[in-house]
Write a protein that holds these residues in place. Structure first.
Motif, PDB file in Angstrom:
ATOM      1  N   LYS A 100       1.229  -0.905  -0.121  1.00 42.24           N
ATOM      2  CA  LYS A 100       0.116  -0.052  -0.104  1.00 42.24           C
ATOM      3  C   LYS A 100       0.867   1.316   0.179  1.00 42.24           C
ATOM      4  O   LYS A 100       0.453   2.338  -0.705  1.00 42.24           O
ATOM      5  N   HIS A 102       3.617   1.729  -1.408  1.00 45.42           N
ATOM      6  CA  HIS A 102       4.143   2.269  -2.943  1.00 45.42           C
ATOM      7  C   HIS A 102       3.098   2.343  -3.854  1.00 45.42           C
ATOM      8  O   HIS A 102       3.158   2.583  -4.841  1.00 45.42           O
ATOM      9  N   LYS A 103       1.946   2.514  -3.503  1.00 42.59           N
ATOM     10  CA  LYS A 103       0.659   2.382  -4.541  1.00 42.59           C
ATOM     11  C   LYS A 103      -0.474   3.797  -3.769  1.00 42.59           C
ATOM     12  O   LYS A 103      -1.690   3.508  -3.850  1.00 42.59           O
ATOM     13  N   SER A 105      -2.337   6.949  -3.843  1.00 43.31           N
ATOM     14  CA  SER A 105      -2.464   7.599  -4.993  1.00 43.31           C
ATOM     15  C   SER A 105      -2.038   8.559  -5.197  1.00 43.31           C
ATOM     16  O   SER A 105      -2.272   9.326  -4.079  1.00 43.31           O
TER      17      SER A 105
END
Ligand SMILES: *[C@@H]1O[C@H](CO)[C@@H](O)[C@H](O)[C@H]1NC(C)=O
Ligand SMILES: *[C@@H]1O[C@H](CO)[C@@H](O)[C@H](O)[C@H]1NC(C)=O
Ligand SMILES: *[C@@H]1O[C@H](CO)[C@@H](O)[C@H](O)[C@H]1NC(C)=O
Ligand SMILES: *[C@@H]1O[C@H](CO)[C@@H](O)[C@H](O)[C@H]1NC(C)=O
Length: 423
Positions: A100, A102-103, A105
């Protein structure tokens, strides 16, 4: 008739049990970190500040940990209350595992921390900026404008989806002013009576001064002090015995019953499972309290009636002051008629225990003096129903002073020592 009320009691008991169980998160952060000696300093501070209890009482959180090297800029260099604030900023109230992280938004986000919930954090100082940097690095910094992303994610320590994720970062996150915050005096929270008056507990504050019990409170501050201050409404509630009919010794016991000689912030009360000794405790099982939880609420049980923890008036390690919505009536004083009998000790009734008997009559002989019998202490829902008006009033009042009281904590600068000198 009798059997249906018994069924209701059983139902209430079952619900209480479920409520208690549902707050047990299943993780023990002290245990998790003790597996890695490089976090021993961090782990020790989590225990000293009682943040460990707060972390264990929550789920969907992320703890950013520092190894002993990174912790050395905080450890031993600041008062415990300052270290607690700095570490509270590392408890993110959301679940971030490495995937999460690295993800995120747009590559950047602000997340709330435990520090934001304490009332000590002005503005958005309790938020942390997480930014996915170029080259796979993830940076952390204070959300305050102009702050640098001075901490970097280094590795995953432990994940229990989606309850808790423990991630190592390479440096503390420093919000502006957090390290230089007006360090509370060596005595912890300043001017207890001033704080109490401001929080709507004038009756209680006056009693502490006139009885001399304030000195007893002050004497334990170094070891730790937890105060449960009944609101002024609580003293006016039906079923509260006439205090002028008590002997001086009984008033002292009653007031001492409203404090603990240890630091127990809300997270520690939430995870507590044992009977707690108070300042009035003068023997095993005497003048103690038990706790239960209902959602995020903590309810104190004396054996006579429940009292809800309303607000945190101040929390500066090792002193914490709460308001409560009912006067705490110990069975040792009020299990029998509160007629001014000189010997307040012999009560042969059942000792209060965390798991209440479903029987509607808890104490052997509830307060006989006041016609409206005190509430039956077998369900967290007992408090609102037994004196609807007074507890509604105090809820509204509490909600109203909550903000100003927490702001007040940071501004009052008169020492406890001064208070005690004036007495
Ligand atoms: C996660 O927390 C819940 C309580 O919210 C608990 O029932 C569950 O056992 C926990 N999971 C793990 C793997 O510890
Ligand atoms: C958590 O683990 C520590 C260390 O193993 C232990 O001392 C402590 O009692 C545990 N706490 C709880 C609430 O189980
Ligand atoms: C986080 O900090 C970076 C660097 O200061 C900034 O560019 C970014 O806008 C901040 N993120 C948010 C969500 O404010
Ligand atoms: C404590 O605070 C109260 C209320 O603000 C104030 O009236 C009192 O003078 C203070 N105590 C001392 C010792 O100054």
């Amino acid at each position: 008739m009798a059997s249906s009320s018994r069924a209701l009691s059983l139902l209430a008991f079952t619900l209480l049990l479920l409520a208690v169980l549902s707050t047990v998160s299943g993780h023990n952060i002290t245990q998790i970190l003790s597996e890695s000696p490089e976090y021993s300093s961090f782990n020790s501070y989590l225990s000293q500040t009682k943040l460990a209890d707060e972390i264990n009482s929550r789920t969907t959180i992320t703890l950013l940990v520092l190894n002993n090297g990174a912790m050395s800029s905080l450890a031993g260099k600041h008062p415990l209350s300052v270290v607690k604030n700095a570490l509270s900023l590392l408890v993110l109230l959301d679940y971030y595992d490495p995937v999460k992280l690295h993800k995120i938004s747009q590559g950047t986000t602000l997340t709330t921390t435990l520090y934001q919930t304490t009332g000590n954090a002005p503005g958005n100082l309790g938020f942390v900026n997480i930014t996915d940097l170029k080259g796979g690095k993830v940076g952390f910094g204070s959300a305050a404008p102009g702050s640098k992303l001075a901490s970097t994610y280094t590795k995953l320590v432990k994940q229990i989806p989606y309850n808790i994720s423990v991630l190592e970062i390479d440096a503390p996150i420093i919000a502006p002013g957090i390290l230089t915050a007006p360090a509370p005096s060596a005595d912890g929270l300043n001017n207890i009576t001033g704080l109490l008056e401001k929080a709507g507990c004038k009756t209680f504050a006056n009693l502490l001064v006139t009885s001399g019990v304030l000195k007893t409170y002050v004497s334990t501050v170094e070891k730790g002090l937890t105060v449960f201050a009944p609101s002024d409404e609580a003293f006016k509630a039906e079923g509260v015995p006439d205090l002028t009919k008590l002997t001086q010794a009984e008033v002292v016991s009653l007031l001492e019953y409203h404090a603990l000689a240890e630091y127990k912030p809300k997270g520690s009360l939430k995870t507590n499972k044992e009977a707690i000794s108070t300042l009035a405790t003068n023997g095993a099982g005497k003048y103690d309290l038990t706790t239960s939880t209902s959602g995020d609420e903590v309810i104190l049980h004396t054996g006579i009636g429940p009292s809800r923890l309303a607000d945190t008036v101040g929390d500066e390690t090792p002193v914490v002051i709460f308001t409560v919505d009912q006067v705490l009536l110990p069975t040792e004083l009020f299990g029998k008629s509160p007629a001014p009998a000189p010997a307040p000790e012999p009560v042969s009734g059942p000792t209060p225990s965390p798991a209440k008997s479903p029987s509607p009559a808890e104490a052997p002989s509830p307060v006989a003096a006041s016609p409206p019998a005190p509430p039956v202490d077998d369900s967290p829902e007992g408090a609102p129903s037994d004196s609807p008006t007074s507890s509604e009033d105090s809820n509204a009042k509490n909600a109203a002073f909550h903000v100003s009281a927490s702001a007040y904590v940071t501004t009052v600068l008169v020492t406890l020592a001064a208070t005690s000198l004036l007495l």
